[in-house]
Design an enzyme around this catalytic site. Structure first.
Site, short mmCIF file in Angstrom:
data_model
loop_
_atom_site.label_atom_id
_atom_site.label_comp_id
_atom_site.label_asym_id
_atom_site.label_seq_id
_atom_site.Cartn_x
_atom_site.Cartn_y
_atom_site.Cartn_z
N ASP A 138 128.69 95.32 34.86
CA ASP A 138 129.32 94.47 35.48
C ASP A 138 130.37 93.97 36.58
O ASP A 138 130.89 93.66 37.59
CB ASP A 138 129.87 93.05 34.58
CG ASP A 138 130.59 93.79 33.43
OD1 ASP A 138 131.33 94.88 33.69
OD2 ASP A 138 131.01 93.44 32.58
N TYR A 161 136.78 103.33 39.92
CA TYR A 161 135.62 103.67 39.32
C TYR A 161 134.44 103.10 39.18
O TYR A 161 133.34 103.07 39.44
CB TYR A 161 136.18 103.09 37.97
CG TYR A 161 134.77 102.75 36.72
CD1 TYR A 161 134.17 103.63 36.07
CD2 TYR A 161 134.31 101.52 36.63
CE1 TYR A 161 132.68 103.04 35.47
CE2 TYR A 161 133.21 101.08 35.69
CZ TYR A 161 132.21 102.05 35.36
OH TYR A 161 131.07 102.19 34.54
N LYS A 165 130.54 103.09 41.83
CA LYS A 165 129.68 102.41 40.66
C LYS A 165 128.53 101.60 41.88
O LYS A 165 127.45 102.04 42.03
CB LYS A 165 129.84 101.86 39.43
CG LYS A 165 130.09 102.29 38.66
CD LYS A 165 129.68 103.84 37.80
CE LYS A 165 127.90 103.07 37.33
NZ LYS A 165 127.13 104.11 37.11
P1 NAD Z 1 130.66 107.97 28.79
O1 NAD Z 1 131.66 108.35 29.47
O2 NAD Z 1 130.89 108.23 27.28
O3 NAD Z 1 129.38 108.98 29.19
C1 NAD Z 1 129.20 109.50 30.05
C2 NAD Z 1 127.97 111.16 29.80
O4 NAD Z 1 127.79 111.42 31.16
C3 NAD Z 1 128.64 112.19 28.97
O5 NAD Z 1 127.94 112.56 28.60
C4 NAD Z 1 128.93 112.74 30.92
O6 NAD Z 1 129.71 114.21 30.02
C5 NAD Z 1 128.00 112.63 31.31
N1 NAD Z 1 128.05 112.79 32.66
C6 NAD Z 1 129.84 112.96 33.25
N2 NAD Z 1 129.28 113.53 34.57
C7 NAD Z 1 127.35 114.07 34.86
C8 NAD Z 1 127.95 115.15 35.70
N3 NAD Z 1 128.15 114.93 36.75
N4 NAD Z 1 126.90 115.80 34.81
C9 NAD Z 1 125.39 115.28 33.87
N5 NAD Z 1 126.19 114.66 33.11
C10 NAD Z 1 127.08 113.71 33.77
O7 NAD Z 1 130.07 106.61 29.58
P2 NAD Z 1 128.87 105.25 28.81
O8 NAD Z 1 130.10 104.28 28.13
O9 NAD Z 1 127.88 105.96 27.57
O10 NAD Z 1 128.69 104.79 29.93
C11 NAD Z 1 127.34 104.97 30.52
C12 NAD Z 1 127.17 104.56 31.66
O11 NAD Z 1 126.79 102.88 31.42
C13 NAD Z 1 128.17 105.24 32.69
O12 NAD Z 1 127.48 105.12 34.27
C14 NAD Z 1 128.79 103.53 33.09
O13 NAD Z 1 129.30 103.20 34.28
C15 NAD Z 1 127.77 102.88 32.74
N6 NAD Z 1 128.44 101.24 31.79
C16 NAD Z 1 128.93 101.75 30.78
C17 NAD Z 1 129.72 100.21 30.15
C18 NAD Z 1 130.76 100.23 29.41
O14 NAD Z 1 131.76 99.35 28.76
N7 NAD Z 1 130.91 101.66 28.72
C19 NAD Z 1 129.44 99.24 30.59
C20 NAD Z 1 127.81 98.72 31.28
C21 NAD Z 1 127.93 100.40 32.21
O1 TDX Z 2 144.51 100.97 26.18
C1 TDX Z 2 144.01 99.40 26.71
N1 TDX Z 2 144.49 98.80 26.82
C2 TDX Z 2 144.07 97.61 27.13
O2 TDX Z 2 144.65 97.04 27.01
C3 TDX Z 2 142.78 100.14 27.23
C4 TDX Z 2 142.12 101.59 27.32
C5 TDX Z 2 142.03 98.72 27.77
N2 TDX Z 2 143.02 97.58 28.14
C6 TDX Z 2 142.54 96.55 28.23
C7 TDX Z 2 142.20 96.68 29.70
C8 TDX Z 2 140.65 95.74 29.85
O3 TDX Z 2 141.26 94.28 29.92
O4 TDX Z 2 140.74 96.10 27.54
C9 TDX Z 2 140.12 95.94 28.73
C10 TDX Z 2 139.09 96.43 28.78
O5 TDX Z 2 139.58 97.70 28.75
P1 TDX Z 2 138.17 99.03 28.40
O6 TDX Z 2 137.83 99.30 27.30
O7 TDX Z 2 138.59 100.35 29.35
O8 TDX Z 2 137.14 98.89 29.19
P2 TDX Z 2 137.26 98.02 31.46
O9 TDX Z 2 137.87 98.78 31.62
O10 TDX Z 2 136.68 96.22 30.44
O11 TDX Z 2 135.49 99.20 31.52
C11 TDX Z 2 134.27 98.76 30.22
O12 TDX Z 2 133.43 97.66 31.18
C12 TDX Z 2 132.52 98.52 31.67
C13 TDX Z 2 134.00 100.00 30.39
O13 TDX Z 2 134.65 101.26 30.37
C14 TDX Z 2 133.05 100.55 32.25
O14 TDX Z 2 132.34 101.93 32.19
C15 TDX Z 2 132.12 99.79 32.07
O15 TDX Z 2 131.61 99.59 33.79
#
Ligand code: NAD
Ligand code: TDX
Length: 354
Positions: A138, A161, A165
């Site tokens: 998002d 970041y 994306k």
């Molecule tokens: P994460 O950081 O937990 O996992 C990322 C994984 O990718 C790790 O296992 C890492 O080792 C692997 N990786 C990184 N670079 C690499 C490379 N060059 N080659 C092979 N592997 C590699 O992330 P996540 O939270 O599981 O997110 C997964 C996907 O979903 C990401 O693309 C992220 O942008 C997207 N996403 C995450 C969230 C969220 O809230 N966490 C929300 C929406 C979308």
């Molecule tokens: O220490 C903190 N204090 C704080 O206030 C951290 C780490 C975050 N925050 C706030 C920032 C954001 O408003 O909390 C909210 C959530 O932060 P994150 O957990 O870092 O998430 P965000 O930046 O919203 O992004 C996440 O959602 C979309 C994921 O990390 C991304 O990978 C995904 O694409």
């Protein structure tokens, strides 16, 4: 189906692999570089389960390395590539963006090229085209002051970041338009649940509270996020993979918006910890105030949320309380270095949370 799942040792990728092996007869190869965020412990239950282990294989490698990618995509003749691999933490992208671009742009390009070669080979043999699914976020829409983002909105990423994306997504869309690749994109909301690396706000605040450490709340704490349980996110990606329109882009919203203050209060209440742990610290640069997405396109595929926020968060809090053996080893020297760079000065200058 025979799937290549890139980034499958991370938080959402490992949930997808676990659930897909449970729910289908698919066989899955995971390609993961095992960066600081990748963790084989996230997949350990699969290796222990005989009903899944035979259909699963792990390969350590980089999606930006064409040698390994051609082997696992083109030569292995997969039915689909699902790409979770990315550097995923906004704050780290503000400290140093290079790895975000390498994986998010060059890595995605390498995967697309291998899938394009496979599609040509399959077409020549009269076989169905392989699918490519890019897991996006998002955050590519940028901050949304009111209303909800729809899939046709312009992208306005604010952080390195989300810019990486968005760049990866645009490349996927270009391969669809230029080469006719069967490429799909999902844009997921803020995700929470078990096995999330402790840098993100939910596991950070839970594990800090469990240790009696301060919770660093950025700025006024009134930023809003729409929380999505990891199992729901994984199943939505599965639904798009199985039933998404060719070339489709699908928002994956959460179950409702909350301010960071509300989220923090709920976590503390569930742990029976005091608000006095909260410290107001300097805000994140370029901090998006709000994300919110319309999910009707995805709903039309028959997907709906299964996990309500309060229940999912309570289960997540309990999981971290019961799985210190999972998160404690992650708090190593690299973590201490990152923590100091991100929070050292902020905490030294912090004030009690309002
Ligand atoms: P994460 O950081 O937990 O996992 C990322 C994984 O990718 C790790 O296992 C890492 O080792 C692997 N990786 C990184 N670079 C690499 C490379 N060059 N080659 C092979 N592997 C590699 O992330 P996540 O939270 O599981 O997110 C997964 C996907 O979903 C990401 O693309 C992220 O942008 C997207 N996403 C995450 C969230 C969220 O809230 N966490 C929300 C929406 C979308
Ligand atoms: O220490 C903190 N204090 C704080 O206030 C951290 C780490 C975050 N925050 C706030 C920032 C954001 O408003 O909390 C909210 C959530 O932060 P994150 O957990 O870092 O998430 P965000 O930046 O919203 O992004 C996440 O959602 C979309 C994921 O990390 C991304 O990978 C995904 O694409």
């Amino acid at each position: 189906m025979k799937l290549l799942v890139c980034g499958g040792a991370g938080f959402i990728g490992s949930a997808f692999v676990r659930r897909r092996l449970h729910q289908t007869a698919d066989s899955i190869v995971v390609l993961d570089k095992l960066t600081y965020a990748g963790n084989l412990a996230n997949l350990a239950d699969i290796e222990r389960d005989p009903s899944m282990a035979g259909r699963y294989r792990f390969v350590q490698g980089d999606i930006a390395d064409p040698t390994i990618v051609v082997k696992l995509v083109t030569e292995a003749d997969v039915d689909a590539v699902v790409n979770f691999a990315a550097e995923s933490h906004v704050d780290r992208s503000i400290l140093d963006a290079e790895a975000f671009l390498r994986t998010g742009v060059i890595g995605v390009h390498v995967l697309l090229e291998a899938t394009r070669a496979l599609a040509a080979e399959r077409a020549a043999n009269g076989k169905p085209a392989p699918r490519f699914l890019q897991v996006s976020t998002d955050e590519v829409y940028g901050s949304v002051p009111t209303g909800q983002s729809v899939e046709t909105d312009l992208l306005a990423p604010a952080s390195p970041y989300s810019a990486a994306k968005a760049a990866g997504e645009l490349l996927v869309q270009a391969y669809r338009t230029t080469y006719g690749l069967d490429a799909l994109i999902t844009r997921g909301s803020n995700t929470y649940g078990p096995f999330q690396y402790p840098e993100k706000v939910v596991p950070l605040f839970i594990t800090n509270a469990l240790q009696g450490l301060p919770l660093p709340l950025y700025g006024d704490g009134l930023q809003r996020r729409d929380w999505l349980h990891v199992d729901d996110h994984a199943d939505a990606i599965g639904a798009v993979l199985d039933r998404g329109e060719p070339g489709g882009i699908y928002n994956v919203p959460g179950t409702g918006e909350r301010t960071n203050v509300d989220l923090t209060r709920t976590i503390l209440a569930q742990l029976d910890k005091p608000w006095s742990l909260v410290r107001t610290v300097e805000d994140r640069a370029g901090h998006d105030r709000r994300y919110a997405m319309d999910g009707s396109r995805l709903a039309a595929l028959g997907w709906s949320h299964q996990v309500a926020f309060e229940a999912g968060l309570a289960e997540t809090v309990a999981w971290y309380r019961d799985h210190e053996a999972w998160w404690r080893p992650l708090l190593n020297a690299d973590w201490a270095d990152y923590y100091d760079r991100q929070y050292g000065k902020r905490l030294a200058e912090s004030v009690p949370g309002a």
